[in-house]
Design a protein around this motif. Sequence first.
Motif, mmCIF file in Angstrom:
data_model
loop_
_atom_site.group_PDB
_atom_site.id
_atom_site.type_symbol
_atom_site.label_atom_id
_atom_site.label_comp_id
_atom_site.label_asym_id
_atom_site.label_seq_id
_atom_site.Cartn_x
_atom_site.Cartn_y
_atom_site.Cartn_z
ATOM 1 N N ARG A 93 -8.933 23.268 25.827
ATOM 2 C CA ARG A 93 -9.852 22.661 24.865
ATOM 3 C C ARG A 93 -9.132 22.476 23.537
ATOM 4 N NH1 ARG A 93 -15.775 24.843 24.826
ATOM 5 N NH2 ARG A 93 -15.948 23.159 26.346
ATOM 6 N N PRO A 139 -19.045 22.289 20.911
ATOM 7 C CA PRO A 139 -18.208 21.915 22.053
ATOM 8 C C PRO A 139 -18.655 20.565 22.597
ATOM 9 C CG PRO A 139 -19.817 23.559 22.712
ATOM 10 C CD PRO A 139 -20.008 23.347 21.244
ATOM 11 N N GLU A 155 -17.393 17.033 25.238
ATOM 12 C CA GLU A 155 -16.474 16.540 26.261
ATOM 13 C C GLU A 155 -16.649 15.035 26.404
ATOM 14 O OE1 GLU A 155 -16.938 18.622 29.910
ATOM 15 O OE2 GLU A 155 -16.471 20.597 29.057
ATOM 16 N N SER A 184 -11.752 17.999 26.783
ATOM 17 C CA SER A 184 -12.658 19.016 26.267
ATOM 18 C C SER A 184 -12.251 19.360 24.838
ATOM 19 C CB SER A 184 -12.592 20.270 27.157
ATOM 20 O OG SER A 184 -13.477 21.257 26.704
ATOM 21 N N LYS A 201 -13.484 21.150 20.837
ATOM 22 C CA LYS A 201 -14.364 21.991 20.046
ATOM 23 C C LYS A 201 -14.254 21.498 18.603
ATOM 24 C CE LYS A 201 -14.753 26.216 21.367
ATOM 25 N NZ LYS A 201 -14.522 27.650 21.626
#
Length: 255
Positions: free
Chosen positions: A3, A46, A48, A53, A55
């Motif tokens: 991420r 968070p 996507e 992905s 944050k």
Amino acid sequence: MSRKNIILFGQAGAGKSSLINLMAGKNAAETSMDLKSCTLRWQEYPIEFDGGSYKVFDTVGLEEPQLGIPQFLDAVENAYKLIQDLESKGSIDLLLFCMRAGRLTATLQNNYRLFHEFLCDKKVPTILVITYLENEVGAMDDWWKRNDEIFKDREVHVAGHACITAIRGNFARRYEESRITVRNLVKEFTADGQKRAWKGGDNLFVSFMRKLKELLVGSGKSRMKKGMVTRLTKRCGMSSDVAKQLADRIKKDEV
């Protein structure tokens, strides 16, 4: 799938929450029409998209009129702690600088320098996102073509830019165009190897901690604090008193 960490900063009322929702493709962040922050801390989202992905950490707009000096210092200290924590655990992959279409004010310049130069030591790529361009005559990017020289003249150097609208309303085509533009920039500048190429392989956390070590030891203490205060006053527009208070807080955090 790793991420990527993105820090979002900029002026209050520029549509930072709407920008998060635009990227996410859903209502991930609560939006508000007033300028009042619910917190002086950052908010974490968070999201996507396109197989990636991310944050996103939304920070406080530091020019907000209700921020007194203690609240301003709290907000900057919280941003500093966030950046150090993310770098110590992994990395910060991208800075998103959000501003509303209009003048590049001294406050906006100072916020850019605080995040890009002071807190991130110029080692994280910064993308400028200009919002509220739904009524721009011609292409939204025409705004940048008219104004890019102003940013260069005032030493606001960014890795890329996006001229967008984060308001769906009657502007569905431009809204979807904006989503594609922002997502493509995020993917480009958080791709594996991009940050290393941008910062020359140096580690932000190690770099900053090396400077703080000088601040905290023996004869270098007063000299390094003076250097930090000078950077904050000359580059980030802080008064000498506020800069000294912030330097003391940072020093205390690292003891």
